[in-house]
Design a protein around this motif. Sequence first.
Motif, PDB file in Angstrom:
ATOM      1  N   ILE A   1      52.660 -20.393  15.705  1.00 39.52           N
ATOM      2  CA  ILE A   1      51.316 -19.948  16.096  1.00 39.52           C
ATOM      3  C   ILE A   1      51.027 -18.566  15.514  1.00 39.52           C
ATOM      4  O   ILE A   1      49.937 -18.327  14.993  1.00 39.52           O
ATOM      5  CB  ILE A   1      51.184 -19.952  17.641  1.00 39.52           C
ATOM      6  CG1 ILE A   1      51.153 -21.394  18.145  1.00 39.52           C
ATOM      7  CG2 ILE A   1      49.942 -19.171  18.083  1.00 39.52           C
ATOM      8  CD1 ILE A   1      51.372 -21.528  19.635  1.00 39.52           C
TER       9      ILE A   1
ATOM     10  N   TYR B   1      46.354 -16.745  22.865  1.00 40.41           N
ATOM     11  CA  TYR B   1      47.728 -17.176  22.585  1.00 40.41           C
ATOM     12  C   TYR B   1      48.287 -18.011  23.732  1.00 40.41           C
ATOM     13  O   TYR B   1      49.021 -18.969  23.513  1.00 40.41           O
ATOM     14  CB  TYR B   1      48.622 -15.965  22.312  1.00 40.41           C
ATOM     15  CG  TYR B   1      48.221 -15.190  21.088  1.00 40.41           C
ATOM     16  CD1 TYR B   1      48.366 -15.726  19.813  1.00 40.41           C
ATOM     17  CD2 TYR B   1      47.684 -13.910  21.205  1.00 40.41           C
ATOM     18  CE1 TYR B   1      47.995 -15.014  18.692  1.00 40.41           C
ATOM     19  CE2 TYR B   1      47.318 -13.178  20.082  1.00 40.41           C
ATOM     20  CZ  TYR B   1      47.469 -13.738  18.826  1.00 40.41           C
ATOM     21  OH  TYR B   1      47.098 -13.026  17.715  1.00 40.41           O
TER      22      TYR B   1
ATOM     23  N   VAL C   1      46.802 -21.604  23.490  1.00 40.28           N
ATOM     24  CA  VAL C   1      47.319 -22.295  22.309  1.00 40.28           C
ATOM     25  C   VAL C   1      48.802 -22.627  22.483  1.00 40.28           C
ATOM     26  O   VAL C   1      49.230 -23.750  22.178  1.00 40.28           O
ATOM     27  CB  VAL C   1      47.068 -21.448  21.038  1.00 40.28           C
ATOM     28  CG1 VAL C   1      47.749 -22.056  19.828  1.00 40.28           C
ATOM     29  CG2 VAL C   1      45.577 -21.301  20.787  1.00 40.28           C
TER      30      VAL C   1
ATOM     31  N   ARG D   1      49.346 -25.474  25.062  1.00 40.46           N
ATOM     32  CA  ARG D   1      49.010 -26.781  24.490  1.00 40.46           C
ATOM     33  C   ARG D   1      50.093 -27.254  23.519  1.00 40.46           C
ATOM     34  O   ARG D   1      50.476 -28.427  23.520  1.00 40.46           O
ATOM     35  CB  ARG D   1      47.666 -26.719  23.786  1.00 40.46           C
ATOM     36  CG  ARG D   1      47.218 -28.061  23.264  1.00 40.46           C
ATOM     37  CD  ARG D   1      45.818 -27.998  22.775  1.00 40.46           C
ATOM     38  NE  ARG D   1      45.388 -29.337  22.390  1.00 40.46           N
ATOM     39  CZ  ARG D   1      44.211 -29.618  21.943  1.00 40.46           C
ATOM     40  NH1 ARG D   1      43.306 -28.664  21.838  1.00 40.46           N
ATOM     41  NH2 ARG D   1      43.889 -30.836  21.606  1.00 40.46           N
TER      42      ARG D   1
END
Length: 141
Positions: A17, A30, A33, A36
């Motif tokens: 990421i 963050y 994301v 997930r």
Amino acid sequence: MELDEITGIVIDESIRIHKELGPGLMESVYEVVLARALERRGLRVQRQKTVEFEYDGMLFQEGLRIDLLVEDCVVVELKSVEKLAPVHAKQTLTYIRLMNLQVGLLINFGGATLKEGLKRIVNQLSPQQSSVLRVNREGRS
């Protein structure tokens, strides 16, 4: 799934990421994301988990809030700052102590690379359980 496997997945996804999004976004971005990505890898993730604890006969029902709790055993504390301060690791250690857990990850997405922003914080792990660590360690203080 063992602690090393869980933390390895969290670290791998965090690095991916950071490489793709880069530094500078809000911590909340963050968090969403990463949660997930971890769920897509088959892990159970709770975001902004409120934790209650008791101290000196007083009950704190919303005494602390965990950014991510992975598989009910790994606390993930996220930051998006230029540089981690010593208090950030101490905060993570306090969280895992109050929750009676063994491992927390402190991850700072704010730096140029994620390497200096990764810390694995341990609480009373035996040497056998902490032998295969992929990031720096912070023990009890």
